[in-house]
Design an enzyme around this catalytic site. Structure first.
Site, mmCIF file in Angstrom:
data_model
loop_
_atom_site.group_PDB
_atom_site.id
_atom_site.type_symbol
_atom_site.label_atom_id
_atom_site.label_comp_id
_atom_site.label_asym_id
_atom_site.label_seq_id
_atom_site.Cartn_x
_atom_site.Cartn_y
_atom_site.Cartn_z
ATOM 1 N N HIS A 117 20.191 9.765 57.384
ATOM 2 C CA HIS A 117 19.696 11.059 56.910
ATOM 3 C C HIS A 117 18.422 11.409 57.667
ATOM 4 C CE1 HIS A 117 17.509 8.122 54.477
ATOM 5 N NE2 HIS A 117 16.667 9.063 54.069
ATOM 6 N N HIS A 119 15.178 12.101 56.647
ATOM 7 C CA HIS A 119 13.818 11.841 56.179
ATOM 8 C C HIS A 119 13.039 11.125 57.283
ATOM 9 C CE1 HIS A 119 14.532 12.248 51.566
ATOM 10 N NE2 HIS A 119 13.946 13.322 52.061
ATOM 11 N N ASP A 121 11.033 8.587 57.578
ATOM 12 C CA ASP A 121 10.999 7.135 57.781
ATOM 13 C C ASP A 121 12.294 6.602 58.394
ATOM 14 O OD1 ASP A 121 12.230 7.843 55.369
ATOM 15 O OD2 ASP A 121 11.818 5.905 54.430
ATOM 16 N N HIS A 221 21.607 11.070 47.670
ATOM 17 C CA HIS A 221 20.168 10.843 47.857
ATOM 18 C C HIS A 221 19.401 12.066 47.347
ATOM 19 C CE1 HIS A 221 16.462 9.283 49.224
ATOM 20 N NE2 HIS A 221 16.422 9.832 50.424
ATOM 21 N N ASP A 302 19.704 5.758 52.045
ATOM 22 C CA ASP A 302 19.057 5.856 50.735
ATOM 23 C C ASP A 302 20.021 6.515 49.749
ATOM 24 O OD1 ASP A 302 17.029 4.951 52.279
ATOM 25 O OD2 ASP A 302 15.666 6.632 51.922
ATOM 26 N N HIS A 363 14.455 -1.647 52.775
ATOM 27 C CA HIS A 363 13.859 -0.389 52.315
ATOM 28 C C HIS A 363 13.034 -0.623 51.047
ATOM 29 C CE1 HIS A 363 13.644 3.891 50.992
ATOM 30 N NE2 HIS A 363 13.763 4.147 52.297
#
Length: 418
Positions: A117, A119, A121, A221, A302, A363
């Site tokens: 995805h 994001h 990080d 997520h 996530d 994570h």
């Protein structure tokens, strides 16, 4: 001087391997010898292994001990796949190679980068990583959710970066998403899109299907589109019984080399020289085992427990290894769910549902692991084992990944594929 002595010490072993290779290569050049090239390479210690290597394991932001998300899956063909690339991934790659001179991740081996995805990080290391890979690779490929192409093109345009090699960007679109036709695509970039199959899964995301097949499915997520990936190795042939082949060939006045060739092509039936049709090829294999199932690795981005994840659950069922996030401990399950994340108990429950052989957690929130506090690790393992219940539910292996943690993925022992 130290380097010279080390080289001198390695010479006998290297010379032995060369002699061994020459003598054995003469034997395997004979198709009726009953040995495979893979068997020889395993014996000589030259066979590459499938292996997971974690370059970053922290959630959201880095800590003193952990960088943000990225892992590499090394394949037996010498190539490698990267999953996610948080900020600093290229530096982590260089650090790993500096500390593991005999087991490096060759920069040129990374052909495809898969993103779960968008994001930061998991994403912000992509621009620098592309420049690093561009210096070593002839072609580059990056796969991820809708919006990936816009992000990469924006960074390249504003930084006035022009890659010397060709870059292919593949966006995985849902039924409600369409290819962005307004993007200005530079000459060194190809923009492709893939739509889900009728079962909600994206197939054939890696172009070397004879090595592994990569598939993807959506997971929950919260408000961020996110993916789980399954890396699936095709089944391999069982061990041919050379004695059985020679005996049957002699009875039919046939050439055993021809039968060996047909079996290695994994044909389902064939005719012998005397006209006999062979429909049951298991008679030519040791213990009647014609195929040995390949390995399967499931890597989840996530996510939180949700019925939305059912397609990914079906896709990843039977995984040998499940790589899954465990952002917060079980006591903070409500907070984790609200933010679209999982606890160790959630990850263990999924591993149990998938019947996964092993579970690797990563994570982790930056709140864990500061200073000498290591008690949380034992707590996370126990919580994953209990699967949000009062008794031990998941009985597979559980590991907590750390930066530069590696996990070889063993081949299956012979058994009949069903």
């Amino acid at each position: 001087e130290k380097k010279r002595r080390s080289t001198e010490e390695e010479k006998p072993a290297r010379n032995f391997r060369i002699r061994l290779f020459y003598s054995f290569s003469l034997e395997i050049s004979n198709p009726t010898c009953g040995h495979s090239v893979t068997e020889f390479l395993n014996f000589a210690g030259l066979q590459r292994k499938m292996e997971l290597i974690f370059l970053g394991t922290s959630a959201g932001s880095p800590t003193v001990d952990r960088n943000v998300q990225s892992l590499v899956l090394k394949l037996e063909n010498g190539k490698a796949l990267m999953i996610d690339a948080g900020e600093g991934t290229q530096q982590q790659l260089l650090k790993y190679n500096n500390a593991n001179s005999k087991a490096k991740i060759k920069i040129s081996s990374i052909e495809t980068v898969f993103l779960t995805h968008l994001h930061g990080d998991h994403l912000f290391g992509v621009p620098g990583l592309l420049c690093l890979l561009d210096a070593s690779n002839s072609t580059l490929r990056i796969v991820g959710p809708y919006g990936l192409c816009e992000f990469i093109l924006l960074v390249l345009r504003i930084s006035k970066t022009e890659l010397k090699n060709h870059l292919t960007i593949v966006e995985l679109l849902t039924s409600t998403e369409e290819k962005d036709s307004k993007l200005e695509i530079p000459h060194f970039v190809t923009y492709e899109t893939r739509h889900q199959d009728v079962d909600g899964v994206w197939y054939d995301l890696y172009d070397k299907k004879h090595v592994v097949q990569v598939t993807a499915a959506q997971i929950d997520h919260a408000n961020m589109p996110c993916l789980a990936y399954a890396v699936i190795e095709p089944p391999r042939s069982g061990k041919i019984d050379a004695t059985a082949v020679r005996t049957r060939a002699s009875e039919a006045n046939d050439d055993p080399k021809r039968i060996f060739t047909l079996l290695r092509q994994q044909v389902s039936s064939f005719f012998l020289a005397d006209g006999t049709q062979i429909d049951d090829i298991s008679q030519f294999y040791v213990d009647g085992i014609t195929q040995i199932r390949g390995r399967k690795v499931a890597i989840y981005g996530d996510n939180r427990p949700s019925s939305f994840n059912l397609r990914a659950t079906k896709m990843c069922h039977g995984a040998d290894i499940l790589v899954h996030e465990a952002t917060l401990e079980n006591a903070l399950q409500d907070t984790a769910f609200e933010r679209g994340h999982s606890t160790p108990g959630d990850a263990g429950a999924l591993a149990n549902t998938l019947q996964a052989g092993s579970l690797i957690l990563w994570h982790f929130s930056p709140r864990y692991g500061s200073g000498d506090d290591e008690d949380w690790k034992e707590t996370f393992v126990q919580q994953a084992r209990m699967c949000n219940t009062d008794v031990v539910t998941y009985h597979g292996n559980i590991y907590l990944a750390y930066d530069f943690f590696s996990s070889p993925i063993q081949k299956h022992t012979p058994r009949i594929c069903t």
